[in-house]
Design a protein around this motif. Structure first.
Motif, PDB file in Angstrom:
ATOM      1  N   ASN A   1      51.628  -6.235  26.502  1.00 44.71           N
ATOM      2  CA  ASN A   1      50.607  -7.168  26.961  1.00 44.71           C
ATOM      3  C   ASN A   1      51.163  -8.579  27.084  1.00 44.71           C
ATOM      4  O   ASN A   1      52.289  -8.859  26.699  1.00 44.71           O
TER       5      ASN A   1
ATOM      6  N   VAL B   1      47.085 -18.299  34.548  1.00 45.11           N
ATOM      7  CA  VAL B   1      45.824 -17.573  34.692  1.00 45.11           C
ATOM      8  C   VAL B   1      45.118 -18.125  35.919  1.00 45.11           C
ATOM      9  O   VAL B   1      44.797 -19.312  35.966  1.00 45.11           O
TER      10      VAL B   1
ATOM     11  N   ILE C   1      48.102 -13.650  34.990  1.00 51.96           N
ATOM     12  CA  ILE C   1      46.825 -12.940  35.053  1.00 51.96           C
ATOM     13  C   ILE C   1      46.099 -13.478  36.280  1.00 51.96           C
ATOM     14  O   ILE C   1      45.874 -14.683  36.386  1.00 51.96           O
TER      15      ILE C   1
ATOM     16  N   ASN D   1      42.680 -13.185  38.730  1.00 51.47           N
ATOM     17  CA  ASN D   1      41.332 -12.707  38.988  1.00 51.47           C
ATOM     18  C   ASN D   1      40.765 -13.422  40.212  1.00 51.47           C
ATOM     19  O   ASN D   1      39.597 -13.303  40.505  1.00 51.47           O
TER      20      ASN D   1
ATOM     21  N   GLU E   1      48.856  -8.998  35.211  1.00 49.28           N
ATOM     22  CA  GLU E   1      47.569  -8.303  35.125  1.00 49.28           C
ATOM     23  C   GLU E   1      46.731  -8.718  36.326  1.00 49.28           C
ATOM     24  O   GLU E   1      46.497  -9.900  36.556  1.00 49.28           O
TER      25      GLU E   1
ATOM     26  N   GLN F   1      43.139  -8.461  37.605  1.00 50.94           N
ATOM     27  CA  GLN F   1      41.785  -8.132  37.188  1.00 50.94           C
ATOM     28  C   GLN F   1      40.945  -7.734  38.392  1.00 50.94           C
ATOM     29  O   GLN F   1      41.390  -7.805  39.534  1.00 50.94           O
TER      30      GLN F   1
END
Length: 144
Positions: free
Chosen positions: A10, A57, A74, A76, A90, A92
């Motif tokens: 992670n 992020v 990350i 999103n 990651e 999302q």
């Protein structure tokens, strides 16, 4: 029940030292250290300081039109450009990436989309390859 061991699969915890708010639009390249939370928009390349375990992020409100390079990422929100991640990426459920992703470890949630190639590094790269400027897709970031 709870383990004190760190999970190497992670994102490593990093202090999100910088915030680009939702009403901010930056034109130009951006280099950051530690952690950066992107709620606003950047037209230019966003790069974590080389040699540091940086964290980027991109929230569901955030958008980057340029190449991205960091230790952990990350997403999103929207990224139009290539993404190079030395450790873990990651994607999302609201992630929209138009470009290639180069990674060591990847997690992708249902609903995330990538229009480009996913390329896994066999081991952690000794250097992050330089990437070309992002292609022009005619996306109006102000409309997001």
């Amino acid at each position: 029940m709870f383990s004190s061991k760190k999970d190497p699969n992670n994102v490593k915890l990093a202090k999100l030292a910088t915030l680009i708010a939702h009403n901010v639009h930056i034109s130009g390249d951006l280099e950051f250290s530690e952690g950066l939370r992107m709620d606003g928009q950047v037209t230019g390349n966003v790069t974590g300081r080389p040699g540091e375990e940086t964290l980027l992020v991109v929230s569901d409100q955030g958008a980057i039109r340029g190449n991205v390079s960091a230790y952990d990422v990350i997403i999103n929100g929207c990224v139009t450009g290539d993404v190079t991640v030395a450790h873990f990426v990651e994607l999302q459920s609201n992630a929209r990436v138009t470009g290639n992703i180069f990674y060591q470890k990847l997690r992708m949630d249902i609903g995330a989309t990538v229009e480009g190639k996913l390329t896994k590094f066999d081991s952690q790269p000794t250097h992050v390859p330089s990437l070309p400027s992002p292609p022009e897709y005619g996306i109006d970031l102000a409309a997001n």
